[in-house]
Motif scaffolding. Structure first.
Motif, PDB file in Angstrom:
ATOM      1  N   ASN A 149       0.832  -1.213   0.000  1.00  0.00           N
ATOM      2  CA  ASN A 149       0.000   0.000   0.000  1.00  0.00           C
ATOM      3  C   ASN A 149       0.863   1.259   0.000  1.00  0.00           C
ATOM      4  N   ILE A 350      -3.873   3.742   0.216  1.00  0.00           N
ATOM      5  CA  ILE A 350      -4.280   3.583  -1.181  1.00  0.00           C
ATOM      6  C   ILE A 350      -3.445   2.456  -1.797  1.00  0.00           C
ATOM      7  N   LEU A 358     -10.389   3.341  -8.457  1.00  0.00           N
ATOM      8  CA  LEU A 358     -10.570   3.815  -7.075  1.00  0.00           C
ATOM      9  C   LEU A 358     -12.028   4.167  -6.772  1.00  0.00           C
ATOM     10  N   LYS A 366      -9.054   9.367  -2.264  1.00  0.00           N
ATOM     11  CA  LYS A 366      -8.931   9.951  -3.606  1.00  0.00           C
ATOM     12  C   LYS A 366      -7.992  11.159  -3.580  1.00  0.00           C
ATOM     13  N   SER A 368      -5.585  11.562  -1.454  1.00  0.00           N
ATOM     14  CA  SER A 368      -4.258  11.005  -1.253  1.00  0.00           C
ATOM     15  C   SER A 368      -3.664  10.541  -2.582  1.00  0.00           C
ATOM     16  N   ALA A 369      -4.471   9.835  -3.369  1.00  0.00           N
ATOM     17  CA  ALA A 369      -3.994   9.319  -4.665  1.00  0.00           C
ATOM     18  C   ALA A 369      -3.610  10.480  -5.598  1.00  0.00           C
ATOM     19  N   LYS A 370      -4.432  11.520  -5.586  1.00  0.00           N
ATOM     20  CA  LYS A 370      -4.161  12.676  -6.456  1.00  0.00           C
ATOM     21  C   LYS A 370      -2.862  13.365  -6.009  1.00  0.00           C
TER      22      LYS A 370
END
Ligand code: GAL
Length: 428
Positions: A149, A350, A358, A366, A368-370
């Motif tokens: 992760n 994530i 996602l 979301k 965090s991913a961005k």
């Protein structure tokens, strides 16, 4: 989590039946290929963590293997690492252990980790992982570990109900943080939920350093361990600010586990907590809804930065054929999209596997991913020291000790702390 309508469960169950049938039919020169036992060392014992670990167990069992749980309680993994060392020294390692960052290289250099390039090649890990992550999982060019992760460490968790009662505003910088803390205190709410353990102290400390000094200062002082920067004026400010936070924690903080601190925010006994997003796993396990029952926001001043903490499992050299087979299946399972989804939904992190869908993830994930992608481009992506991503384990331990001594002993001056931190940074 595993209701019967869940398509992942169906895949697992049917996959399992098929595999049992295949295993029964498979004969090799060495004889029958048996399902094996896989012993996994980890420290995921809190509510959210245990649910996430159960996803891995479920996946392995569905492949016909036996899961031997080797859980050693203690957030941050200090206890787990001590136990692991004694098991490996006595020549009896588990199949896999939660080991991360530069420590992977240290373990590999001991010659105790297994080469799992065959699994990595068959499953195309090189194209499924960010290169920076893949490099950490390799020793001399070969995979010896598999990542699970991406946790973000620089978060602030807020109870909006408590903030409303206190008339406090969600802070975006450290001045606003202390204004909110003051308001919470006046309203009779513990402003900051904290657990006084070395790794938790340092988790707070590194967020203050990032928020006040920015990414370049953070890297210079805490990753490159530059002597002048550690002794310089920005670090003085960081330590002063860090110490100020202590005044807003409660008297029972020393020794408290991180998840108990999170529980204080969940219940509204405390207003906020500085902690990585495994804390989100606790809110979710308690049935709380992000954006409604709790708020995730960047640690003050760190909106443009991302402190990463990648969990991974190192694979140990084993002798027994069936155990090796189970170990390879474990490694493949960890990187599968089904596992990456269900595990991370529970863990608060994530997926580390690129190009994952996602849609089932919440807004915190979301964001965090961005930010992970954006900060990788801008240079704001930095490794967490508290979580073993940045510096050799000996330097990390020594630096954590200094920061906690400073937190606990009001007589230590900021200047003394800077001198000691600079010395600790040289520990090898
Ligand atoms: C971290 C680990 C996380 C989480 C946390 C608290 O070091 O990477 O997965 O478990 O400790 O236990």
């Amino acid at each position: 989590m595993f209701n019967t309508g869940d398509p992942n469960v169906k895949k697992l169950v049917f996959g399992s039946l098929r595999r049992v049938a295949l295993a029964a039919a498979a004969v090799t020169a060495a004889g029958w290929v048996q399902a094996g036992e896989v012993e996994v060392l980890h420290w995921w014992t809190s509510g959210g963590e245990a649910k996430a670990a159960a996803a891995l167990k479920q996946q392995l069992q569905a492949q016909g293997h036996t899961w031997k749980d080797f859980a050693v309680a203690g957030g941050g993994g200090d206890n787990a690492m001590t136990v692991l060392k004694s098991r490996v020294v006595s020549g009896n390692p588990p199949a896999a252990a939660q080991i991360k960052g530069p420590s992977l290289q240290e373990w590999a250099a001991e010659g105790v980790l297994a080469n799992i390039d065959d699994v990595a090649k068959a499953n195309q890990w090189d194209s499924l992982l960010p290169k920076v992550v893949a490099d950490v999982m390799k020793y001399k060019g070969s995979y010896i570990a598999v990542p699970v992760n991406v946790h973000r460490v620089n978060w602030l968790w807020i109870n909006p109900e408590a903030f409303k009662k206190a008339g406090a505003k969600v802070p975006t910088n450290w001045d606003e943080f202390f204004a909110a803390a003051e308001a919470l205190k006046k309203a009779g709410i513990i402003p900051v939920a904290h657990g006084g353990q070395n790794w938790q102290d340092f988790t707070t400390f590194e967020s203050v350093a990032l928020g006040l000094g920015g990414g370049d200062f953070y890297k210079k002082a805490l990753v490159q361990l530059d002597d002048a920067t550690i002794k310089g004026p920005t670090m003085t400010k960081v330590l002063e600010t860090f110490r100020r936070i202590k005044g807003y924690t409660d008297k029972n903080a020393p020794g408290r586990d991180w998840n108990l601190a999170t529980a204080m925010v969940i219940k509204g006994e405390a207003g906020m907590q500085l902690m990585g997003d495994w804390a989100k796993g606790e809110f979710l396990a308690a049935g709380k809804v992000p954006g409604k029952d709790f708020v995730c926001t960047h640690a003050p001043g760190t909106a443009q930065a991302f402190t990463f903490n990648v969990d991974s499992f190192a694979m140990f050299k084993l002798r027994d054929e069936s155990k090796i087979k189970a170990q390879k299946d474990l490694a493949a399972a960890i990187m599968s999209p089904q596992f990456q989804e269900v595990f991370n939904l529970n863990k608060g992190s994530i997926p580390v596997r690129l190009n994952m869908d996602l849609s089932k993830f919440d807004d915190c994930a979301k964001l965090s991913a961005k930010d992970f992608v954006q900060t990788a481009k801008s240079g704001g992506l930095v490794p967490s020291i508290a979580h073993g991503m940045a510096v050799p384990s000996a330097a990390q331990g020594a630096m954590q000790d200094v920061v906690s001594q400073f937190w606990n002993d009001d007589r230590m001056t900021v200047q003394q702390a800077q001198e000691r931190l600079a010395r600790a940074a040289k520990t090898r």
